[in-house]
Design an enzyme around this catalytic site. Structure first.
Site, PDB file in Angstrom:
ATOM      1  N   PHE A   1      14.765 -12.562  14.493  1.00 26.24           N
ATOM      2  CA  PHE A   1      13.739 -12.355  13.462  1.00 26.24           C
ATOM      3  C   PHE A   1      14.349 -11.547  12.329  1.00 26.24           C
ATOM      4  O   PHE A   1      14.868 -10.452  12.545  1.00 26.24           O
ATOM      5  CB  PHE A   1      12.523 -11.596  14.017  1.00 26.24           C
ATOM      6  CG  PHE A   1      11.444 -11.406  12.971  1.00 26.24           C
ATOM      7  CD1 PHE A   1      10.418 -12.331  12.847  1.00 26.24           C
ATOM      8  CD2 PHE A   1      11.471 -10.330  12.097  1.00 26.24           C
ATOM      9  CE1 PHE A   1       9.440 -12.179  11.868  1.00 26.24           C
ATOM     10  CE2 PHE A   1      10.503 -10.178  11.110  1.00 26.24           C
ATOM     11  CZ  PHE A   1       9.490 -11.100  11.002  1.00 26.24           C
TER      12      PHE A   1
ATOM     13  N   ASP B   1      21.389  -6.673  11.379  1.00 27.55           N
ATOM     14  CA  ASP B   1      20.024  -6.379  10.952  1.00 27.55           C
ATOM     15  C   ASP B   1      19.494  -5.234  11.806  1.00 27.55           C
ATOM     16  O   ASP B   1      19.092  -5.430  12.951  1.00 27.55           O
ATOM     17  CB  ASP B   1      19.173  -7.646  11.116  1.00 27.55           C
ATOM     18  CG  ASP B   1      17.712  -7.437  10.744  1.00 27.55           C
ATOM     19  OD1 ASP B   1      17.249  -6.272  10.738  1.00 27.55           O
ATOM     20  OD2 ASP B   1      17.026  -8.442  10.475  1.00 27.55           O
TER      21      ASP B   1
ATOM     22  N   LYS C   1      11.945  -0.054   7.683  1.00 32.03           N
ATOM     23  CA  LYS C   1      11.040   0.529   8.683  1.00 32.03           C
ATOM     24  C   LYS C   1      11.108   2.059   8.808  1.00 32.03           C
ATOM     25  O   LYS C   1      10.595   2.760   7.950  1.00 32.03           O
ATOM     26  CB  LYS C   1      11.285  -0.150  10.027  1.00 32.03           C
ATOM     27  CG  LYS C   1      10.705  -1.587  10.074  1.00 32.03           C
ATOM     28  CD  LYS C   1      10.668  -2.106  11.477  1.00 32.03           C
ATOM     29  CE  LYS C   1      10.081  -3.491  11.592  1.00 32.03           C
ATOM     30  NZ  LYS C   1       8.686  -3.501  11.979  1.00 32.03           N
TER      31      LYS C   1
ATOM     32  N   THR D   1      13.799  -5.912 -11.056  1.00 33.39           N
ATOM     33  CA  THR D   1      13.224  -4.826 -11.861  1.00 33.39           C
ATOM     34  C   THR D   1      13.457  -3.470 -11.228  1.00 33.39           C
ATOM     35  O   THR D   1      13.987  -2.559 -11.858  1.00 33.39           O
ATOM     36  CB  THR D   1      11.705  -5.031 -12.067  1.00 33.39           C
ATOM     37  OG1 THR D   1      11.509  -6.234 -12.798  1.00 33.39           O
ATOM     38  CG2 THR D   1      11.096  -3.861 -12.836  1.00 33.39           C
TER      39      THR D   1
END
Lengths: 493, 493
Positions: A209, A315, A346, A371
């Site tokens: 995931f 990850d 997280k 931005t």
């Protein structure tokens, strides 16, 4: 011990030192000593009423309960009915130091925070004069060994996607060498066509995931419901080892399975019709069911990918910031060379990716750009989180508490040998999970536990995952273990 | 006048009322009355030193100057050398109320803000009991006419991508009807393959900009450098009208061009080999060069898309929140029926998309989902911004100031008829742009203006865009106009 990680003089504080008292009591002298249940069930009537109102304007169908954060403290989360639950889910693994942490409150009230909030910069064009230092004392001081640079983002999904972009631009620039973009590249790319658009791919693992935007979702392989009806890139998927637990009992069998997966990983790299720019892997596949693999497997991935010129992205969105008993979970592996990039979000509130190779910054500016390019208000929170974690030695502490919880769960589960299985997370901090035979049984456990005052989450098809804060102490562990045992006794009398 | 927008009782305050004094003076009695230049050039020596240090760890090659936000006030931004520049770029159109706005400072110091920062929720699972009300009094009170629901996100890119996902799931559910997912869909999707993965597409316009993550970048068609080397979906691109300015002088020619583009838009829908789930369009193509189109064109898009069952997404990330002289720029068009979704970010700090049709929430929960699903700290800022904008009538004010600036630029540019062209933004608030003959000439203007104390940005290949705050008053306009004229005189003596 101060480990010097960077030429620049940034030092990473020791993660082995350890405050000897009870950190939770120090932070939260008024924390309750166990769950407080007011309404007959959780969710209670006030949640139901407020959630109905919320649903008029906002998708409310995933609500566990409407939360009273002002009334939450430390490891206990309060719902709006006044129930206080021991929280070992912690906003899907995102609360590092407990609710209403005094150090974070101080940071939130600081002049720097007010400044960061009301004057939110476009960081890549108008960086604040403080941003470099905020990074150096926080996010960068926490960088994994061998990593000296960071690109900041806003969520785990965009941390991963910006890492993919860095990998893709890097590989293209190696192929291009000193040549400029061709006229054909410059025009074809505006039609999303080759050769300006790339046919390189990002490889991920079955059950991995990595987020839910279009690029990250193309690498996410956890559950069909995450992916249905959304266009995805035709990118390769490698098998992730399906190991037998406890790992220490099945070493030989597991080794074979990992060797099979490594061979398949290598075969895909060799045979995929287009170039694989990078692969991404979680240290533990969390959303996909808390699937572990051994250091042997990850070392193999590093060696093969290094030899083949495929970048390695780890990850650490869910595993990072201490929960595994190391600050970064991939530190468990002792890799021969560091990963090329490590992503985070997280528990750190700030998101982004670490790297060391300066060529992962594209040659031209404004290519890795948007931005905001991160958010100083979140970088300030990350800095405080890092400093508190190192000051109190919360990583080593989490390793110890994790061992305590794991051992005790092991003995509880001996009483439910056919109902609960595959306890995972040995010597892996509080990053612990276990499994039921069906999704229904798992869901029944989650509901029954919640009604006893324990907030805990699911993952995979039939697993339960524990994701507490880093100030989860022995006394919280005891409450947790008691509720787990009581819930199982109630469900399986 | 209070316009009742929702059954739920949310009302949108009048946008026509108008505080008669000088709002900027009220907020910023100590704002400087003109640029203050300390160093010989901007960037000055301290920027160069601090930027070099920042570059050791963070990509610093797009830096205009290192900024001293604590020393910035109102419409003036201070760099770390102590230069104070009139800022009409405002963090790429993201500062609504000026630097160090007292109302925003009050919000940033509030207990609600501290609570939102230190207890950041996973909003879709554990919404705070305040979140519904924060939305109702802020983001939802500001909703465009006809829109009653919101999905919150973290950036313009993810606002657009979550809107795409909503469109794709909606169209798939219409095709699927009451049928459940098929076994083939459930298995194929895990391999990123049809039929579980969708072959529907999102259409966008030539020169449009919608973000830089993989899905949003596939719809971005502004500049090659934004897209090179990144894989993209084979999605359709429609032509955007190339109009002649001033629009009022070329009505007949422009109408023909818009009719040509509408016909092509319709032809693509009819002939594209797969279903077009939605199209996305900016009210003014900003990054792509401040390209305008008329209400006629946008009404045509709405009518054709409605008839063909293609959803209309209006990207108000840059145009939204007052700068155009309407709260949402698409309110200029008087559409026969509202867009299906409107996305926002930048000046609102919070990001996401509005919608009205409840079926744009997928039937099953956890499909439009991620860990944070927005950020209450940003929603609190958006609420204050909305309340200040409506309290002081800043939208109507911006419309008036914009007219003043536009008229004066028009007369300045008559003195430079061969050098400056295509003034855009008549009757469109301060959303004003103009153009040079080459990128080099444009860039020379930006640098020279900066050295005279004006911070202003480029867009497209050779345009300059003005994106000031909503408290840009007559006296700021006069300073701005003077510097523009002086700079042009210097460049073209």
């Amino acid at each position: 011990m101060i480990r010097t990680a960077y030429k620049s003089g940034i030092t990473r504080a020791s993660l082995s030192k350890r405050y000897l008292g009870n950190v939770s009591k120090l932070y939260y002298p008024e924390e309750v000593t166990g769950p407080v249940l007011v309404s007959e069930n959780v969710p209670g009537p006030k949640t139901i009423e407020l959630n109905k109102k919320l649903g008029e304007h906002f998708d409310n169908r995933a609500t566990y309960f409407v939360t009273d954060y002002k009334n939450s403290l430390g490891n206990y989360i309060s719902d709006c009915d006044g129930n206080k639950l021991l929280d070992v889910y912690a906003q899907i693994s995102s609360i590092a130091l407990g609710y209403n942490n005094p150090a974070l409150i101080k940071t939130a009230q600081s002049e720097d925070m007010v400044n960061a909030l009301v004057n939110r910069p476009a960081l890549a064009c108008f960086p604040s004069k403080e941003y470099g230092q905020i990074l150096e004392e926080g996010i960068l001081a926490a960088a994994p060994p061998g990593m000296t640079k960071v690109w900041t983002a806003l969520s785990g999904s965009c941390a991963n996607e910006t890492a993919y972009k860095a990998a893709l631009m890097y590989q293209a620039s190696i192929k291009r060498g000193d040549n400029d973009f061709t006229a054909e590249e410059l025009s074809s790319v505006m039609d999303n066509a080759l050769p300006g658009t790339s046919d390189m791919v990002i490889m991920s693992f079955d059950k991995g995931f990595h987020g839910r935007l279009f690029g990250s979702l193309s690498t996410t392989r956890s559950k069909a419901i995450h992916k249905l009806d959304i266009p995805a890139f035709d990118w390769p998927k490698a098998p992730f080892p399906e190991l037998k637990y406890p790992l220490s009992e099945f070493e030989a069998e597991n080794r074979k399975e990992e060797e099979r997966c490594l061979a398949e990983f290598e075969r895909i790299i060799d045979q995929w019709p287009t170039q694989i720019a990078a692969f991404i892997v979680e240290p533990v596949q969390s959303e996909g069911g808390d699937n572990h693999a051994s250091a042997f497997f990850f070392k193999g991935l590093r060696e093969i990918s290094k030899a083949k010129g495929v970048l390695m992205i780890v990850d650490e969105v869910q595993t990072g910031v201490g929960a595994s008993g190391k600050f970064w979970a991939h530190e468990h592996w002792n890799l021969p060379t560091p990963p090329d990039m490590v992503t985070f979000s997280k528990k750190f509130q700030a998101a982004g990716f670490y790297f060391a190779n300066p060529d992962l910054q594209p040659k031209q500016p404004f290519r890795q750009f948007n931005t905001w390019c991160g958010d100083p208000s979140k970088a300030l929170l990350a800095k405080t989180i890092y400093q508190e974690v190192t000051h109190y030695g919360l990583v080593g502490r989490t390793a110890e508490i994790g061992d305590y919880v794991y051992g005790n769960l092991q003995s509880i589960f001996t009483k439910f040998p056919t109902q609960v299985k595959n306890l995972r997370g040995e010597k892996f901090g509080t990053f612990i999970a276990f499994e039921f035979n069906t999704a229904n049984e798992r869901n029944a456990f989650l509901v029954a536990a919640r009604n006893k005052g324990l907030n805990i989450g699911g993952c995979g098809d039939q697993s339960v995952r524990m994701r507490p804060t880093l100030v989860f102490e022995r006394e919280h562990a005891d409450v947790f273990l008691q509720i787990v045992e009581d819930t199982l006794k109630q469900l399986y009398p």
